[in-house]
Design a protein around this motif. Structure first.
Motif, mmCIF file in Angstrom:
data_model
loop_
_atom_site.group_PDB
_atom_site.id
_atom_site.type_symbol
_atom_site.label_atom_id
_atom_site.label_comp_id
_atom_site.label_asym_id
_atom_site.label_seq_id
_atom_site.Cartn_x
_atom_site.Cartn_y
_atom_site.Cartn_z
ATOM 1 N N GLU A 1 0.830 -1.210 0.000
ATOM 2 C CA GLU A 1 0.000 0.000 0.000
ATOM 3 C C GLU A 1 0.864 1.260 0.000
ATOM 4 N N TRP A 2 2.007 1.186 0.659
ATOM 5 C CA TRP A 2 2.935 2.326 0.664
ATOM 6 C C TRP A 2 3.426 2.634 -0.747
ATOM 7 N N ASN A 3 3.769 1.611 -1.507
ATOM 8 C CA ASN A 3 4.273 1.820 -2.869
ATOM 9 C C ASN A 3 3.200 2.408 -3.775
ATOM 10 N N LEU A 4 1.939 1.954 -3.603
ATOM 11 C CA LEU A 4 0.833 2.527 -4.373
ATOM 12 C C LEU A 4 0.632 4.000 -4.013
ATOM 13 N N PHE A 5 0.781 4.297 -2.731
ATOM 14 C CA PHE A 5 0.672 5.679 -2.239
ATOM 15 C C PHE A 5 1.766 6.560 -2.853
ATOM 16 N N ILE A 6 2.993 6.066 -2.867
ATOM 17 C CA ILE A 6 4.102 6.836 -3.449
ATOM 18 C C ILE A 6 3.878 7.059 -4.942
ATOM 19 N N ASP A 7 3.409 6.032 -5.643
ATOM 20 C CA ASP A 7 3.122 6.187 -7.077
ATOM 21 C C ASP A 7 2.069 7.259 -7.313
ATOM 22 N N ALA A 8 1.029 7.283 -6.469
ATOM 23 C CA ALA A 8 -0.024 8.295 -6.612
ATOM 24 C C ALA A 8 0.509 9.689 -6.303
ATOM 25 N N MET A 9 1.393 9.791 -5.306
ATOM 26 C CA MET A 9 2.025 11.083 -4.990
ATOM 27 C C MET A 9 2.844 11.583 -6.174
ATOM 28 N N LEU A 10 3.548 10.693 -6.826
ATOM 29 C CA LEU A 10 4.368 11.077 -7.979
ATOM 30 C C LEU A 10 3.502 11.553 -9.137
ATOM 31 N N LEU A 11 2.341 10.920 -9.328
ATOM 32 C CA LEU A 11 1.426 11.337 -10.393
ATOM 33 C C LEU A 11 0.903 12.753 -10.143
ATOM 34 N N VAL A 12 0.496 13.024 -8.911
ATOM 35 C CA VAL A 12 -0.010 14.360 -8.585
ATOM 36 C C VAL A 12 1.119 15.387 -8.657
ATOM 37 N N ALA A 13 2.332 14.983 -8.295
ATOM 38 C CA ALA A 13 3.480 15.882 -8.414
ATOM 39 C C ALA A 13 3.676 16.315 -9.862
ATOM 40 N N GLU A 14 3.489 15.382 -10.790
ATOM 41 C CA GLU A 14 3.598 15.731 -12.204
ATOM 42 C C GLU A 14 2.515 16.719 -12.615
ATOM 43 N N ARG A 15 1.314 16.566 -12.059
ATOM 44 C CA ARG A 15 0.246 17.522 -12.331
ATOM 45 C C ARG A 15 0.609 18.908 -11.787
ATOM 46 N N LEU A 16 1.227 18.918 -10.612
ATOM 47 C CA LEU A 16 1.587 20.200 -9.985
ATOM 48 C C LEU A 16 2.580 20.997 -10.825
ATOM 49 N N GLU A 17 3.484 20.312 -11.471
ATOM 50 C CA GLU A 17 4.466 21.031 -12.276
ATOM 51 C C GLU A 17 4.008 21.174 -13.725
ATOM 52 N N GLY A 18 2.804 20.646 -14.020
ATOM 53 C CA GLY A 18 2.286 20.733 -15.383
ATOM 54 C C GLY A 18 0.980 21.496 -15.431
ATOM 55 N N PRO A 19 -0.112 20.857 -15.848
ATOM 56 C CA PRO A 19 -1.370 21.579 -16.064
ATOM 57 C C PRO A 19 -2.080 22.033 -14.795
ATOM 58 N N PHE A 20 -1.713 21.489 -13.627
ATOM 59 C CA PHE A 20 -2.389 21.871 -12.386
ATOM 60 C C PHE A 20 -1.489 22.752 -11.513
ATOM 61 N N ASN A 21 -0.643 23.535 -12.126
ATOM 62 C CA ASN A 21 0.346 24.347 -11.406
ATOM 63 C C ASN A 21 -0.333 25.526 -10.722
ATOM 64 N N ILE A 22 -0.438 25.471 -9.400
ATOM 65 C CA ILE A 22 -1.144 26.516 -8.657
ATOM 66 C C ILE A 22 -0.411 27.856 -8.725
ATOM 67 N N GLU A 23 0.896 27.798 -8.885
ATOM 68 C CA GLU A 23 1.661 29.042 -8.968
ATOM 69 C C GLU A 23 1.308 29.805 -10.244
ATOM 70 N N SER A 24 1.184 29.101 -11.357
ATOM 71 C CA SER A 24 0.871 29.764 -12.621
ATOM 72 C C SER A 24 -0.571 30.239 -12.656
ATOM 73 N N VAL A 25 -1.422 29.715 -11.746
ATOM 74 C CA VAL A 25 -2.805 30.179 -11.653
ATOM 75 C C VAL A 25 -2.904 31.403 -10.747
ATOM 76 N N MET A 26 -2.270 31.346 -9.581
ATOM 77 C CA MET A 26 -2.426 32.417 -8.597
ATOM 78 C C MET A 26 -1.584 33.640 -8.898
ATOM 79 N N ASP A 27 -0.448 33.462 -9.523
ATOM 80 C CA ASP A 27 0.431 34.595 -9.780
ATOM 81 C C ASP A 27 -0.257 35.678 -10.608
ATOM 82 N N PRO A 28 -0.944 35.324 -11.706
ATOM 83 C CA PRO A 28 -1.593 36.370 -12.516
ATOM 84 C C PRO A 28 -3.091 36.508 -12.245
#
Length: 555
Positions: A287-314
């Motif tokens: 279950e830990w490995n599945l959790f880490i894989d899911a964290m990595l997927l969301v991390a990719e979203r954060l630096e891509g299309p779901f980047n909160i910095e690029s939304v809030m800055d402007p």
């Protein structure tokens, strides 16, 4: 085994070791053991000078020994303590990873929201002056709700953003039509036209998609770091079973009792002991490995299309663009509302002097990138995500790897290259039993640790469930859906609170869709032209400077 007719009483008691007459075995010295035992901080009063009969021992081999009952008890407790410390030290990396990265991300997101609010406030004060300050609570409430959502509040982002634009429309509609008096019921009717008329252009729809998916990803990712931190902290604090403690004592300190304090356990022997003692922890790994894989997927979203910095800055400029759209279409919007909601009553006393407000500062200009406030620790979201992704990858399989990591420690075992001159649990010789597989059910035939495979550790099962729940949230966040509001509808995606897009057709952060002003019904009632012009001029003082500033920013 020879029979002893004497008894060992330590020098402290003033009595001597007595041997049977005609004994054919000469007792060996315990000097080396005394030195090693004393180095552990124990009193030498516990230990004899020479070997004694070992019938009193409960864990170690009952042969000639340097251990008294008191020594075996103390060394047993010492082995338990050292094991607990070993597990805690070995899991130190994964624990500090989640603790430190949670702190960094949380600081970053909180400061990002603070800076975005400050930037919008400064920009709108420069642009709209008193008109903004008189209506600033609309914008303050927006940021209050965004912060409340991020910190775990029960906020439906879509409903909250829809409410923001409806309130903004009500305020602006009054400003562009100051010659009329509007009741609460009338303003409620006005807000119902938000979606139909699109007075703010396409900005609200785009911003809703961007804000919801970015905030869902950011909040869920930080929650994931929290769960990872808590699970790692809890699992690293082990409570060994009685069977495990016996096995630890036999492995770590029975060499002392046999007069071999410098001989370390065989590597494979250590592995079987650790796999038995940490069987439940190993079951956490899947279950830990599945959790880490899911964290990595969301991390990719954060630096891509779901980047909160690029939304809030402007976000200040995006909301300003929406206001500009409202200004440009104010006459058509007013006419359409009057047709749908009825002709409002004239204001009691029309202040005709409010034709060209002095509230606008024509020297307004947007912040240049270098002027924007620096986020937490002067870093960026991309740098934070790149760092955490590397650390997360290293933390996979950490719990099933614990026995191997511990037994690889040269202070614990003799190592793999010294398989003949190591402690095998009985003597200094090769360890022959096979190594057990990982996990609780595989310990049924563990030769070193008595493990009840029918009774999984309840505490570990709770951590497995916590990881499972968090992994589900992360998967939803990856798809842009808020797990707390799965049943709400989205005008674009049709499901979930926040994605507004399908996985493979999400628009980019700055892909704005230009829409024309809504068509006005040709049969609409004639609006008082002078009143309309007055309303139109109320905010037009800033129109040119906003447009120029927007153009400069877009370049």
């Amino acid at each position: 085994m020879p029979s002893w007719i004497g008894a060992v009483i330590l020098p402290l008691s003033g009595l001597l070791l007595s041997l049977p007459a005609g004994a054919d075995v000469k007792a060996r010295s315990c000097g080396e053991v005394r030195q090693a035992y004393g180095a552990k901080g124990f009193s030498l009063a516990d230990i004899p000078y020479q070997e004694i009969a070992g019938e009193h021992l409960r864990i170690c081999p009952q042969e000639y020994t340097c251990c008294t009952t008191e020594m075996e008890d103390k060394l047993s407790q010492q082995s338990k303590l050292e094991f607990e410390n070993l597990v805690e030290e070995t899991s130190h990396f994964v624990r500090t990873t989640f603790v430190s990265r949670h702190k960094k991300f949380d600081e970053f997101f909180r400061e990002l929201l603070e800076n975005a609010e400050k930037s919008l406030n400064d920009m709108f004060v420069r642009t709209y002056g008193m008109l903004y300050m008189q209506n600033s609570e609309v914008f303050q409430d927006l940021f209050t709700e965004l912060k409340r959502y991020y910190t775990g509040g029960n906020v439906n982002l879509e409903e909250m953003l829809n409410d923001f634009w409806a309130r903004l429309l009500e305020r602006m509609f009054q400003l562009i039509n100051p010659q009329y008096h509007f009741s609460e019921d009338y303003l409620e009717c006005v807000s119902k036209y938000t979606d139909q008329l699109k007075p703010f252009g396409d900005v609200p729809r785009k911003l809703k998609i961007q804000v919801t998916r970015a905030f869902i990803a950011a909040r869920t990712f930080v929650q994931g770091l929290t769960v990872g931190r808590e699970v790692a902290n809890r699992v690293s604090k082990v409570s060994p079973t009685p069977g495990c403690i016996r096995a630890l004592m036999k492995m770590l300190y029975c060499p002392y009792c046999r007069g071999l304090p410098t001989v370390r356990p065989c590597n494979n022997y250590c592995l079987n002991v650790m796999k038995g003692c940490l069987a439940n922890q190993a079951d956490l790994d899947t279950e830990w490995n599945l959790f880490i894989d899911a964290m990595l997927l969301v991390a990719e979203r954060l630096e891509g299309p779901f980047n909160i910095e690029s939304v809030m800055d402007p976000i200040d400029v995006k909301i300003s663009e929406a206001i500009m759209n409202m200004q440009e279409n104010s006459m058509q919007v007013s006419a359409k509302v009057f047709q749908g909601c009825g002709q409002p009553k004239p204001a009691p006393a029309l202040r005709s002097a409010r034709s060209a407000p002095e509230n606008f500062n024509t020297r307004f200009r947007p912040y240049n990138p270098e002027e924007r406030p620096t986020t937490a620790a002067g870093t960026s979201l991309d740098r934070l995500v790149t760092d955490i992704k590397e650390k997360l990858k290293l933390s996979k399989k950490v719990w099933s790897a614990l026995p191997y990591t511990i037994c690889k420690d040269e202070s614990v075992t003799a190592g793999t290259s010294n398989e003949e001159e190591c402690w095998n649990g009985h003597s200094k010789a090769r360890y022959l039993p096979e190594i057990m597989n990982d996990g609780l059910t595989n310990q049924i035939n563990n030769p070193e640790v008595d493990v009840d495979i029918t009774r999984p550790d309840t505490f570990i099962r709770q951590q497995i469930m916590a990881l499972r729940v968090m992994t589900n949230k992360l998967k939803n966040a990856y798809n842009g859906n808020d797990v707390n509001f799965q049943d709400t509808s989205d005008e674009s995606s049709g499901s979930g609170s926040g994605s507004g897009c399908l996985d493979d057709v999400c628009p980019t952060e700055f892909e704005f869709v230009t829409t024309e002003a809504p068509a006005v019904d040709p049969d609409r009632r004639e609006v008082n032209s002078s009143a309309a012009e007055l309303g139109h001029s109320l905010l037009s003082g800033s129109l040119v400077c906003i447009a120029l500033a927007w153009q400069r920013l877009c370049r």
